[in-house]
Design a protein around this motif. Structure first.
Motif, PDB file in Angstrom:
ATOM      1  N   ALA A  79     -39.322  10.274  74.023  1.00 39.58           N
ATOM      2  CA  ALA A  79     -40.080  11.232  73.360  1.00 39.58           C
ATOM      3  C   ALA A  79     -40.118  11.259  71.784  1.00 39.58           C
ATOM      4  CB  ALA A  79     -39.834  12.596  74.072  1.00 39.58           C
ATOM      5  N   VAL A  80     -38.751  11.347  71.469  1.00 38.70           N
ATOM      6  CA  VAL A  80     -38.647  11.388  69.904  1.00 38.70           C
ATOM      7  C   VAL A  80     -39.263  10.198  69.184  1.00 38.70           C
ATOM      8  CG1 VAL A  80     -37.006  11.111  68.077  1.00 38.70           C
ATOM      9  CG2 VAL A  80     -36.400  12.626  69.963  1.00 38.70           C
ATOM     10  N   ALA A  81     -38.931   9.122  70.088  1.00 38.63           N
ATOM     11  CA  ALA A  81     -39.841   7.764  69.361  1.00 38.63           C
ATOM     12  C   ALA A  81     -41.235   7.856  69.336  1.00 38.63           C
ATOM     13  CB  ALA A  81     -39.375   6.612  70.349  1.00 38.63           C
ATOM     14  N   ARG A  82     -42.102   8.635  70.320  1.00 36.76           N
ATOM     15  CA  ARG A  82     -43.577   8.806  70.385  1.00 36.76           C
ATOM     16  C   ARG A  82     -43.891   9.683  69.097  1.00 36.76           C
ATOM     17  NH1 ARG A  82     -46.895   8.513  75.064  1.00 36.76           N
ATOM     18  NH2 ARG A  82     -47.920  10.309  74.340  1.00 36.76           N
ATOM     19  N   GLU A  83     -42.924  10.897  69.002  1.00 35.99           N
ATOM     20  CA  GLU A  83     -43.403  11.594  67.828  1.00 35.99           C
ATOM     21  C   GLU A  83     -43.026  10.829  66.411  1.00 35.99           C
ATOM     22  OE1 GLU A  83     -44.747  14.643  67.971  1.00 35.99           O
ATOM     23  OE2 GLU A  83     -44.985  14.346  70.132  1.00 35.99           O
TER      24      GLU A  83
END
Length: 322
Positions: A79-83
């Motif tokens: 999720a951090v990577a997506r953001e």
């Protein structure tokens, strides 16, 4: 492919990936927590990939053609990577694992009939048998055993990246990685070399089931190839051929000159690495059709065993010198 970011990439086949990219002329940026130095000739950024604010600050205004994520283990990290990388990269490649197929670690509510059937029949599993798209990713419950936490964390991370993707994404489901002697930090192949060389028994399940492997440089080459490609979704990566625990033991016995001994255990009990109480092979047909040429495990494993033996001899010499 001019600008590439590698998250992790400080050891074993991740380091090989960085070196292949650098040698191909790419401008490589390595992001890790600084616990190990990056290879020469690359940009090294120190950040905790779990911390969105810290990661953004370290990256600044940088953009990339491709991101290769070597250390994504949880849906939170995905999720951090997506953001952070949404709008910042044209392609995202996550290193996943064949453990996502393990029926022993899949919650009963999400057991795919086809996956269960493949496990029961021994048929090599194909990518479509475990579709992560739309699968819930609430995180792994506290107290989950290590094997299940690892496999479920990877399954959920795949789901986060592939469900309503913010960038074209591929998840590479790697087989068991071997080779490299001392660099193979898990020590799984060394376990066999040590025990068989010493005449000690290998713990093996009474019925030997096959599994799949990949050479450490072969998986690095595959990740490098995948980064330059355009296909998306899950893809299996393994050398041609399967081995059971006894097949592996016999190969080690051939290289060490010692006949392997086995102590048999029943289904459900712990045994040596790569001894499974259920069929555990993986199919590499999709990657092969896309154009990657895998080697045969039987062609590289003897050399990998010799590397372990050579490392042991070097260790004995170093110890004697001290």
């Amino acid at each position: 492919m001019r600008d590439v970011c590698v998250i992790g990439g400080s050891r074993y086949f991740g380091r090989h990936v960085v070196e292949l990219l650098r040698e191909a002329g790419a401008a490589v940026t390595v992001v890790n927590r600084g616990s190990a130095p990056a290879p020469e000739g690359v940009t090294h950024l120190v950040a905790d990939r779990d911390d969105e604010r810290q990661l953004r600050a370290a990256l600044g205004s940088r953009t990339f053609d491709v991101v290769i994520d070597q250390i994504c283990y949880t849906p939170g990290q995905a999720a951090v990577a997506r953001e952070v990388f949404g709008g910042r990269t044209g392609r995202y490649v996550m290193t996943s694992t064949m453990e996502v197929y393990d029926p022993a670690t899949i919650p009963a509510a999400f057991q795919a009939t086809a996956t269960a059937t493949a496990a029961a029949t021994g048929a090599p599993v194909t990518e479509e048998l475990l579709d992560p798209v739309g699968r819930p990713a609430p995180g792994v419950p506290v107290g989950t055993d290590e094997a299940t936490a690892y496999a479920e964390g990877k399954r959920q991370a795949e789901s986060v990246l592939l469900t309503d993707p913010v960038f074209p994404s591929t998840v590479v489901r790697t087989a068991h990685v071997l080779g490299g002697g001392r660099a193979e930090f898990t020590g799984r192949l060394a376990h066999y070399v040590d025990r068989i060389s010493a005449g000690q028994p290998v713990l093996a399940h009474r019925e030997a089931y096959p599994t799949t492997f990949v050479h450490h440089r072969e998986i690095a080459e595959f990740l490098h190839w995948t980064a330059r490609a355009s296909f998306t979704g899950p893809v299996n990566a393994c050398s041609h051929g399967t081995l059971t625990v006894t097949d592996l033991g016999e190969l080690v016995g051939d290289r060490t000159g010692r006949r392997p001994r086995y102590e048999l255990v029943e289904r459900g009990l712990a045994a040596s690495p790569f001894s499974y109480d259920r069929p555990y092979p993986m199919d590499n047909g999709r990657a092969t059709r896309l154009g990657f040429a895998f080697r045969k495990v039987a062609d590289w494993l003897p050399e990998a065993i010799d590397e372990v033996l050579a490392g042991h001899l070097a260790g004995h010499r170093d110890g004697g010198a001290r």
